[in-house]
Design a protein around this motif. Structure first.
Motif, mmCIF file in Angstrom:
data_model
loop_
_atom_site.group_PDB
_atom_site.id
_atom_site.type_symbol
_atom_site.label_atom_id
_atom_site.label_comp_id
_atom_site.label_asym_id
_atom_site.label_seq_id
_atom_site.Cartn_x
_atom_site.Cartn_y
_atom_site.Cartn_z
ATOM 1 N N HIS A 90 0.803 -1.224 0.000
ATOM 2 C CA HIS A 90 0.000 0.000 0.000
ATOM 3 C C HIS A 90 0.836 1.275 0.000
ATOM 4 O O HIS A 90 0.308 2.348 0.302
ATOM 5 C CB HIS A 90 -0.985 0.039 1.173
ATOM 6 C CG HIS A 90 -1.796 -1.205 1.334
ATOM 7 N ND1 HIS A 90 -2.604 -1.704 0.327
ATOM 8 C CD2 HIS A 90 -1.926 -2.053 2.387
ATOM 9 C CE1 HIS A 90 -3.201 -2.808 0.754
ATOM 10 N NE2 HIS A 90 -2.813 -3.046 1.992
ATOM 11 N N ASP A 91 2.143 1.191 -0.327
ATOM 12 C CA ASP A 91 2.947 2.402 -0.544
ATOM 13 C C ASP A 91 2.654 2.899 -1.960
ATOM 14 O O ASP A 91 3.113 2.316 -2.942
ATOM 15 C CB ASP A 91 4.442 2.098 -0.384
ATOM 16 C CG ASP A 91 4.874 2.002 1.063
ATOM 17 O OD1 ASP A 91 4.130 2.483 1.937
ATOM 18 O OD2 ASP A 91 5.963 1.456 1.315
ATOM 19 N N ARG A 104 6.844 9.391 1.723
ATOM 20 C CA ARG A 104 6.119 8.224 1.216
ATOM 21 C C ARG A 104 4.703 8.206 1.771
ATOM 22 O O ARG A 104 4.489 8.401 2.976
ATOM 23 C CB ARG A 104 6.862 6.942 1.585
ATOM 24 C CG ARG A 104 6.263 5.669 0.995
ATOM 25 C CD ARG A 104 7.245 4.516 1.119
ATOM 26 N NE ARG A 104 8.385 4.713 0.210
ATOM 27 C CZ ARG A 104 9.483 3.953 0.226
ATOM 28 N NH1 ARG A 104 9.589 2.962 1.098
ATOM 29 N NH2 ARG A 104 10.457 4.189 -0.618
ATOM 30 N N ASN A 106 1.320 6.026 2.291
ATOM 31 C CA ASN A 106 0.773 4.675 2.391
ATOM 32 C C ASN A 106 -0.707 4.793 2.746
ATOM 33 O O ASN A 106 -1.076 5.569 3.626
ATOM 34 C CB ASN A 106 1.520 3.879 3.459
ATOM 35 C CG ASN A 106 1.010 2.445 3.597
ATOM 36 O OD1 ASN A 106 -0.094 2.199 4.056
ATOM 37 N ND2 ASN A 106 1.852 1.494 3.206
#
Length: 270
Positions: A90-91, A104, A106
């Protein structure tokens, strides 16, 4: 769902690692979150991040050519760390910096969003109709009382409507109404100006306290450093159905109002 305090805590957490840094590239792994990710965000390549700001629950990564707008949705979170950090499930998005770090994003449920606002664009359609920020001087007693006149919806639904004031989510609406001793089911137009004065103050107080405690962690939210938000330890009514009121010891009641779970003390709140 992260509410205003949690989003502000996220902003404060990522800001030191971003401001003054140059965007090397943006890597879009998932082309559609809640809405398609606009490719216009790639125009920030080579530009310096001037600031990281917040409007309601939207975060703005601001450059000279425009702003990458991020919304955490229900389960989203942001981290700043090395570009070499192994990816997790889910990044969806990386904003890579020339210093080797990256921001980042997520989001397990993909209800979050990445949007774009060019420097010469009109305010994004999702932003343009929002009410005042609750922790600013624009949010006043007169504003709230005037907007409430003639409204038959419950006062809880009224203060949770982003057209009147942004960021008073379900947890904090319950808590502010408890402190102001106002029953959440009371019609918004039937609350006196004096009681709105009290409520306005408690909305500001509750939100500021939640930010200071790192937000509220019930399930998904964590701070940028991975720690939970500790305001849940200070909740007076939210999630305490059947437990004694901290003021009068009457059992806390709960009921769905506007499809949101609502908690109040039937003795203290009128």
């Amino acid at each position: 769902m992260p509410e205003l305090p949690e989003v502000e805590v996220s902003r404060q957490g990522i800001e030191p690692g971003l401001v003054g840094q140059t965007i090397e590239s943006i890597q879009i792994r998932t082309p559609k979150l809640r809405w398609p990710v606009p490719t216009e965000i790639l125009s920030t390549h080579g530009h310096v991040i001037r600031s990281v700001t917040r409007r309601a629950k939207y975060l703005f990564i601001n450059t000279d050519v425009g702003s990458v707008i991020l919304h955490l949705g229900m389960t989203g979170y942001l981290r700043v760390f090395s570009q070499n950090t192994p990816l997790k499930k889910h990044d969806h998005l990386d904003i890579n910096l020339t210093n080797g770090q990256c921001l980042r994003f997520n989001d397990a449920r993909k209800f979050g969003a990445c949007l774009w606002q060019g420097v010469d664009d009109e305010p994004h359609v999702l932003i343009s109709a929002l009410g005042p920020e609750p922790l600013t001087d624009d949010f006043t007693i007169d504003h709230l009382y005037t907007r409430a006149q003639g409204r038959t919806c419950t006062v809880k639904q009224f203060i949770m409507d982003n057209k009147h004031v942004v960021g008073v989510g379900n947890i904090y609406a319950n808590e502010a109404l408890f402190l102001a001793k106002i029953a959440p089911k009371r019609a918004a137009g039937k609350v006196s100006k004096a009681r709105y004065a009290t409520l306005t103050g408690y909305i500001k107080e509750v939100l500021a306290a939640a930010i200071a405690q790192g937000g509220t962690t019930l399930k998904d939210f964590s701070q940028v450093d991975g720690n939970p938000g500790y305001f849940r330890l200070h909740l007076n009514v939210y999630g305490r159905s059947g437990e004694p009121c901290r003021r009068c010891h009457t059992p806390i009641k709960s009921q769905m109002i506007g499809q949101r779970n609502t908690f109040w003390c039937p003795s203290c709140q009128r």
